[in-house]
Write a protein that holds these residues in place. Structure first.
Motif, PDB file in Angstrom:
ATOM      1  N   THR A  16       0.626  -0.715  -0.377  1.00 61.59           N
ATOM      2  CA  THR A  16      -0.197  -0.217   0.048  1.00 61.59           C
ATOM      3  C   THR A  16       1.358   1.004   0.126  1.00 61.59           C
ATOM      4  O   THR A  16       2.368   1.315   0.096  1.00 61.59           O
ATOM      5  N   GLU A  17       0.525   2.622  -0.507  1.00 62.32           N
ATOM      6  CA  GLU A  17       0.803   3.810  -0.228  1.00 62.32           C
ATOM      7  C   GLU A  17       1.286   3.420   1.080  1.00 62.32           C
ATOM      8  O   GLU A  17       2.232   4.239   1.168  1.00 62.32           O
ATOM      9  N   ARG A  18       0.478   3.625   1.659  1.00 61.01           N
ATOM     10  CA  ARG A  18       0.763   4.174   2.967  1.00 61.01           C
ATOM     11  C   ARG A  18       2.082   3.425   3.768  1.00 61.01           C
ATOM     12  O   ARG A  18       2.873   3.850   4.515  1.00 61.01           O
ATOM     13  N   LEU A  19       1.976   2.599   3.674  1.00 62.73           N
ATOM     14  CA  LEU A  19       2.838   1.370   4.157  1.00 62.73           C
ATOM     15  C   LEU A  19       4.425   1.825   3.734  1.00 62.73           C
ATOM     16  O   LEU A  19       5.475   2.323   4.785  1.00 62.73           O
ATOM     17  N   ALA A  20       4.191   2.328   2.486  1.00 64.75           N
ATOM     18  CA  ALA A  20       5.506   2.619   1.920  1.00 64.75           C
ATOM     19  C   ALA A  20       5.946   3.956   2.193  1.00 64.75           C
ATOM     20  O   ALA A  20       6.950   3.778   2.853  1.00 64.75           O
ATOM     21  N   LYS A  21       4.938   4.797   2.650  1.00 66.58           N
ATOM     22  CA  LYS A  21       5.069   6.041   3.407  1.00 66.58           C
ATOM     23  C   LYS A  21       5.876   5.511   4.420  1.00 66.58           C
ATOM     24  O   LYS A  21       7.158   6.554   5.090  1.00 66.58           O
ATOM     25  N   GLY A  22       5.273   4.741   5.396  1.00 65.62           N
ATOM     26  CA  GLY A  22       5.936   4.290   6.988  1.00 65.62           C
ATOM     27  C   GLY A  22       7.178   3.901   6.310  1.00 65.62           C
ATOM     28  O   GLY A  22       8.372   4.511   7.565  1.00 65.62           O
ATOM     29  N   PHE A  23       7.450   3.105   5.510  1.00 67.50           N
ATOM     30  CA  PHE A  23       9.196   2.344   5.544  1.00 67.50           C
ATOM     31  C   PHE A  23       9.626   3.767   5.090  1.00 67.50           C
ATOM     32  O   PHE A  23      11.053   3.383   5.530  1.00 67.50           O
ATOM     33  N   GLU A  24       9.742   4.827   4.242  1.00 68.63           N
ATOM     34  CA  GLU A  24      10.235   5.589   3.796  1.00 68.63           C
ATOM     35  C   GLU A  24      11.241   6.335   4.801  1.00 68.63           C
ATOM     36  O   GLU A  24      11.556   6.649   5.427  1.00 68.63           O
ATOM     37  N   PHE A  25      10.069   6.956   5.941  1.00 71.33           N
ATOM     38  CA  PHE A  25       9.852   7.074   7.544  1.00 71.33           C
ATOM     39  C   PHE A  25      11.377   6.841   8.485  1.00 71.33           C
ATOM     40  O   PHE A  25      12.394   7.256   8.214  1.00 71.33           O
ATOM     41  N   ILE A  26      11.139   4.776   8.140  1.00 74.55           N
ATOM     42  CA  ILE A  26      12.428   4.464   9.075  1.00 74.55           C
ATOM     43  C   ILE A  26      12.836   4.800   8.460  1.00 74.55           C
ATOM     44  O   ILE A  26      14.750   4.239   8.993  1.00 74.55           O
ATOM     45  N   LYS A  27      13.652   3.953   6.753  1.00 72.31           N
ATOM     46  CA  LYS A  27      14.776   4.657   5.857  1.00 72.31           C
ATOM     47  C   LYS A  27      14.954   5.249   5.414  1.00 72.31           C
ATOM     48  O   LYS A  27      16.756   6.049   5.591  1.00 72.31           O
ATOM     49  N   ASN A  28      14.813   6.957   5.781  1.00 68.13           N
ATOM     50  CA  ASN A  28      14.851   7.895   5.523  1.00 68.13           C
ATOM     51  C   ASN A  28      15.594   8.767   6.667  1.00 68.13           C
ATOM     52  O   ASN A  28      15.493  10.473   7.327  1.00 68.13           O
ATOM     53  N   THR A  29      15.574   8.448   7.841  1.00 68.67           N
ATOM     54  CA  THR A  29      14.963   9.239   9.666  1.00 68.67           C
ATOM     55  C   THR A  29      16.519   8.602  10.161  1.00 68.67           C
ATOM     56  O   THR A  29      16.816   6.899  10.231  1.00 68.67           O
ATOM     57  N   ASP A  30      17.072   9.675  10.472  1.00 71.91           N
ATOM     58  CA  ASP A  30      18.333   9.331  11.908  1.00 71.91           C
ATOM     59  C   ASP A  30      17.603   8.542  12.885  1.00 71.91           C
ATOM     60  O   ASP A  30      17.688   9.514  13.465  1.00 71.91           O
ATOM     61  N   LEU A  31      16.716   7.553  12.979  1.00 72.99           N
ATOM     62  CA  LEU A  31      16.754   6.687  14.451  1.00 72.99           C
ATOM     63  C   LEU A  31      17.684   6.566  14.938  1.00 72.99           C
ATOM     64  O   LEU A  31      17.209   6.974  16.656  1.00 72.99           O
ATOM     65  N   VAL A  32      18.827   6.474  15.237  1.00 75.34           N
ATOM     66  CA  VAL A  32      19.701   6.246  16.007  1.00 75.34           C
ATOM     67  C   VAL A  32      20.167   7.716  16.796  1.00 75.34           C
ATOM     68  O   VAL A  32      20.167   7.749  18.177  1.00 75.34           O
ATOM     69  N   GLN A  33      19.983   8.820  16.784  1.00 72.95           N
ATOM     70  CA  GLN A  33      19.655  10.280  17.181  1.00 72.95           C
ATOM     71  C   GLN A  33      18.675  10.812  17.500  1.00 72.95           C
ATOM     72  O   GLN A  33      18.186  11.684  17.938  1.00 72.95           O
TER      73      GLN A  33
END
Length: 148
Positions: A16-33
């Motif tokens: 789904t487009e919404r799942l894609a946006k969720g994964f984009e957040f995970i991939k494009n965010t500095d989650l360690v910081q």
């Protein structure tokens, strides 16, 4: 339910487009910081909750499910066990439909989720997160809530 490594996210992002946006957040965010808290991705339709906690004994964890949102749970740091099962033959204990959760009583199978791995839980999937592996340890996780 899906359990996989983040490098394979593209296999599921096109569902789904919404799942894609969720994964984009995970991939494009500095989650360690990133700080713990709630982050809006697409209004109330997609948002992320970043949390840090110590894993617990299984007896102190809760089996839960959702009806309005799909969960993408990504482990940023640490390791935890998760109990997983489906809604069939599970006893409902408590529900809060506004907050989109129901707690259940039932048996689960344990899976080990380590840093760099994610799960996707759909409405028929139940999960019991936060379970310690060998001993209690610190986990940093992001849960992306994707409205159905």
């Amino acid at each position: 339910m899906v359990i996989d490594k983040i490098e394979n996210y593209t296999l599921y992002a096109n569902l789904t487009e919404r799942l894609a946006k969720g994964f984009e957040f995970i991939k494009n965010t500095d989650l360690v910081q990133i700080e713990s808290g709630t982050y809006e991705i697409d209004n109330k339709e997609i948002f992320a909750i970043v949390m840090e906690y110590d894993t617990k004994e299984m007896k102190d964890c809760v089996l839960e499910g959702h009806t309005k949102y799909i969960d993408i749970q990504y482990i940023i740091e640490g390791v935890e066990l998760m109990g997983v099962t489906t809604k069939s033959n599970q006893k409902s204990l408590t529900s809060d439909l506004d907050k989109d959760y129901t707690f259940y009583e039932g048996e689960t199978s344990l899976v080990r989720i380590e840093a760099g791995m994610f799960t996707v839980f759909f409405p028929d999937d139940l999960h019991m997160p936060c379970i310690q592996a060998a001993e209690s340890s610190r986990v940093k996780k992001v849960v992306v809530k994707v409205q159905i």
